[in-house]
Design a protein around this motif. Sequence first.
Motif, PDB file in Angstrom:
ATOM      1  N   THR A  55     129.523 106.237  45.609  1.00  0.00           N
ATOM      2  CA  THR A  55     129.920 104.900  45.193  1.00  0.00           C
ATOM      3  C   THR A  55     129.470 103.903  46.246  1.00  0.00           C
ATOM      4  N   ARG A  56     129.151 102.702  45.785  1.00  0.00           N
ATOM      5  CA  ARG A  56     128.841 101.611  46.724  1.00  0.00           C
ATOM      6  C   ARG A  56     129.805 100.455  46.468  1.00  0.00           C
ATOM      7  N   HIS A  57     130.968 100.794  45.990  1.00  0.00           N
ATOM      8  CA  HIS A  57     131.990  99.775  45.748  1.00  0.00           C
ATOM      9  C   HIS A  57     132.254  99.001  47.041  1.00  0.00           C
ATOM     10  N   THR A  58     132.452  97.714  46.915  1.00  0.00           N
ATOM     11  CA  THR A  58     132.655  96.856  48.085  1.00  0.00           C
ATOM     12  C   THR A  58     133.850  97.295  48.926  1.00  0.00           C
ATOM     13  N   SER A  60     134.848 100.411  49.275  1.00  0.00           N
ATOM     14  CA  SER A  60     134.726 101.842  49.580  1.00  0.00           C
ATOM     15  C   SER A  60     134.518 102.078  51.068  1.00  0.00           C
ATOM     16  N   ASP A  61     134.356 103.342  51.416  1.00  0.00           N
ATOM     17  CA  ASP A  61     134.260 103.800  52.803  1.00  0.00           C
ATOM     18  C   ASP A  61     133.114 103.109  53.549  1.00  0.00           C
ATOM     19  N   THR A  62     133.400 102.704  54.786  1.00  0.00           N
ATOM     20  CA  THR A  62     132.349 102.133  55.641  1.00  0.00           C
ATOM     21  C   THR A  62     132.077 103.001  56.877  1.00  0.00           C
ATOM     22  N   LYS A  63     132.817 104.092  57.025  1.00  0.00           N
ATOM     23  CA  LYS A  63     132.673 104.931  58.211  1.00  0.00           C
ATOM     24  C   LYS A  63     131.785 106.153  57.968  1.00  0.00           C
ATOM     25  N   SER A  64     131.828 106.688  56.752  1.00  0.00           N
ATOM     26  CA  SER A  64     131.044 107.883  56.438  1.00  0.00           C
ATOM     27  C   SER A  64     129.550 107.592  56.517  1.00  0.00           C
ATOM     28  N   LYS A  65     128.800 108.615  56.911  1.00  0.00           N
ATOM     29  CA  LYS A  65     127.339 108.483  56.953  1.00  0.00           C
ATOM     30  C   LYS A  65     126.696 108.909  55.634  1.00  0.00           C
ATOM     31  N   LYS A  66     127.520 109.436  54.717  1.00  0.00           N
ATOM     32  CA  LYS A  66     126.964 109.978  53.480  1.00  0.00           C
ATOM     33  C   LYS A  66     127.512 109.339  52.214  1.00  0.00           C
ATOM     34  N   ARG A  67     128.650 108.676  52.300  1.00  0.00           N
ATOM     35  CA  ARG A  67     129.276 108.143  51.087  1.00  0.00           C
ATOM     36  C   ARG A  67     129.816 106.738  51.338  1.00  0.00           C
ATOM     37  N   GLY A  68     129.682 105.892  50.316  1.00  0.00           N
ATOM     38  CA  GLY A  68     130.292 104.576  50.395  1.00  0.00           C
ATOM     39  C   GLY A  68     129.336 103.458  50.759  1.00  0.00           C
ATOM     40  N   ILE A  69     129.876 102.251  50.721  1.00  0.00           N
ATOM     41  CA  ILE A  69     129.071 101.051  50.930  1.00  0.00           C
ATOM     42  C   ILE A  69     128.492 100.980  52.338  1.00  0.00           C
ATOM     43  N   GLY A  70     129.241 101.478  53.320  1.00  0.00           N
ATOM     44  CA  GLY A  70     128.743 101.432  54.697  1.00  0.00           C
ATOM     45  C   GLY A  70     127.489 102.260  54.878  1.00  0.00           C
ATOM     46  N   ALA A  71     127.508 103.491  54.338  1.00  0.00           N
ATOM     47  CA  ALA A  71     126.339 104.361  54.452  1.00  0.00           C
ATOM     48  C   ALA A  71     125.145 103.757  53.721  1.00  0.00           C
ATOM     49  N   MET A 113     132.427  92.534  55.043  1.00  0.00           N
ATOM     50  CA  MET A 113     131.253  92.764  54.211  1.00  0.00           C
ATOM     51  C   MET A 113     129.991  92.477  55.018  1.00  0.00           C
ATOM     52  N   ALA A 114     128.855  92.872  54.462  1.00  0.00           N
ATOM     53  CA  ALA A 114     127.585  92.622  55.148  1.00  0.00           C
ATOM     54  C   ALA A 114     126.460  92.497  54.144  1.00  0.00           C
ATOM     55  N   ASN A 115     125.640  91.491  54.334  1.00  0.00           N
ATOM     56  CA  ASN A 115     124.374  91.368  53.620  1.00  0.00           C
ATOM     57  C   ASN A 115     123.279  91.968  54.495  1.00  0.00           C
ATOM     58  N   VAL A 116     122.493  92.868  53.929  1.00  0.00           N
ATOM     59  CA  VAL A 116     121.412  93.499  54.696  1.00  0.00           C
ATOM     60  C   VAL A 116     120.156  92.663  54.489  1.00  0.00           C
ATOM     61  N   MET A 117     119.651  92.081  55.584  1.00  0.00           N
ATOM     62  CA  MET A 117     118.576  91.102  55.497  1.00  0.00           C
ATOM     63  C   MET A 117     117.351  91.535  56.288  1.00  0.00           C
ATOM     64  N   ALA A 118     116.190  91.273  55.713  1.00  0.00           N
ATOM     65  CA  ALA A 118     114.918  91.461  56.421  1.00  0.00           C
ATOM     66  C   ALA A 118     114.149  90.154  56.282  1.00  0.00           C
ATOM     67  N   THR A 119     113.981  89.456  57.393  1.00  0.00           N
ATOM     68  CA  THR A 119     113.332  88.143  57.387  1.00  0.00           C
ATOM     69  C   THR A 119     111.903  88.270  57.884  1.00  0.00           C
ATOM     70  N   LEU A 120     110.972  87.775  57.093  1.00  0.00           N
ATOM     71  CA  LEU A 120     109.557  87.730  57.467  1.00  0.00           C
ATOM     72  C   LEU A 120     109.233  86.295  57.851  1.00  0.00           C
ATOM     73  N   PRO A 121     109.208  85.993  59.168  1.00  0.00           N
ATOM     74  CA  PRO A 121     109.015  84.607  59.601  1.00  0.00           C
ATOM     75  C   PRO A 121     107.640  84.077  59.208  1.00  0.00           C
ATOM     76  N   GLY A 122     107.593  82.805  58.864  1.00  0.00           N
ATOM     77  CA  GLY A 122     106.329  82.171  58.554  1.00  0.00           C
ATOM     78  C   GLY A 122     105.462  82.017  59.785  1.00  0.00           C
ATOM     79  N   THR A 123     104.165  81.950  59.574  1.00  0.00           N
ATOM     80  CA  THR A 123     103.214  81.873  60.689  1.00  0.00           C
ATOM     81  C   THR A 123     102.931  80.449  61.125  1.00  0.00           C
ATOM     82  N   SER A 139     128.370  98.530  43.723  1.00  0.00           N
ATOM     83  CA  SER A 139     128.465  99.089  42.366  1.00  0.00           C
ATOM     84  C   SER A 139     129.929  99.186  41.967  1.00  0.00           C
ATOM     85  N   ARG A 140     130.166  99.522  40.689  1.00  0.00           N
ATOM     86  CA  ARG A 140     131.541  99.639  40.191  1.00  0.00           C
ATOM     87  C   ARG A 140     131.570 100.523  38.953  1.00  0.00           C
TER      88      ARG A 140
END
Length: 452
Positions: A55-58, A60-71, A113-123, A139-140
């Motif tokens: 599950t990726r429920h908001t 859900s677990d944030t400590k496990s390395k295998k299950r939940g939104i944190g993983a 909560m956390a938004n996972v971001m990848a920023t590609l800076p302009g040149t 997910s839900r």
Amino acid sequence: MRRFTPFLLTLGLSAPAFAQNQPSTTPDPVITKMVQDISEKNLRSDIDKLVSFGTRHTLSDTKSKKRGIGAARNWVEDEFKKYSKANGGRLKVEQDTFTIKPDGRRINRPVVMANVMATLPGTDPTDKRVFIVSGHIDSRVSDVMNATADAPGANDDGSGTVAVMELARVMSQHQYPATIIFVAVQGEEQGLYGSTHLAKRAKAEGWNLVAMLNNDIMGNSSGHDPEMKDDTHLRVFSEGVPATETADEARVRRTLSSENDSPSRELARYSRLACKQYVPNHEVVLEYRPDRFLRGGDHTPFNQQGFTAVRFSEMNEDFRHQHQDLRTENGTEYGDYAKFMDFAYLRKNTGVNLATLASLALAPAAPENVGVLTAELTNRTQLKWEAPKAGEKPVGYYVLMRETSAPEWQQKFFVTDTKADLPHSKDNFIFGVVSVDAEGHESLPIIPKPVR
């Protein structure tokens, strides 16, 4: 009624000057190659990995390395870092964390909560434009507060999340004068929390956010009925009346009946044209609603903050595989599993995003202070504008024109000046102006305001 075939016309230029200054009218081979580089295999394997977290429920677990939104968040972050490492460290990767207090609805305890971001800076250091593309990672199941049951979330919204990841992988191999942010937002199912946080941050920090593309439920080509299968169309939803419209702006809109020419609607039209140019055998369908009937998505908070934003969604949602407990009833299987997705379709929809983003990020900034002169009553249309003050200087401009009842631009006129005098009446047509570079990359259209 008049009917027009789109064509190119020059204004105020001799033939030799036109030949010398005319932008390219053929698709950019670099963008074509990037669209081709989108991997259906990667999209499929990334979905399988997201589903593997149970599950990726908001909530859900944030400590496990295998299950939940944190993983799940950590895995997406690691993938972004891999793309960055493969391309000279171009991507700035982070988890933008924020805390939400109980809301009495879908948040029953304080949640980080956390938004996972990848920023590609302009040149280009003078080009402050920002473009965002997003999908939501959470997910839900049927009960929106059930944070422990398996919630695969393959299509809703694994599809949008892996599309963003694949866009980051392919597009980070190239450079753009403007900045692009690839983001997997959290908390959509609980109340658009991640996108709201990001939109408010963009507003507070004064980002020059030109466009935001939201991808949500975009990887299934079949509806409830077999005859509803459609793998050649993608819906784009856009607001007509801007959420932040002022009283003066409303007055002008009512006077001109320009509710079909909001910035978000122009972005939707732009994506449709980008699809035609770069994604064969596919079509973007313009939906004149801010979202699906009585519903909303992660572009909504950006609209509410005054930004230009749209939503991409598949043509036929199958509600047996959306927001459902995993079960079989009367021979029908319910649940948002990967096996109900169409990855070739998802690949094309990802290509629409890439074509739109790359075209915009490579283009010059839009013209400024675009106006239509109204001092004299005439059956001609006189337009004037100013060149963009930062970034690459345009090689020229296209003046776009369409009938008031036409959904798409029908004609375009190339000029190198910052004014145009057209033998067409503003009573009968709608006009827009875009900046264009030598390679043919166009900015978003700007609709002229009445000026004297």
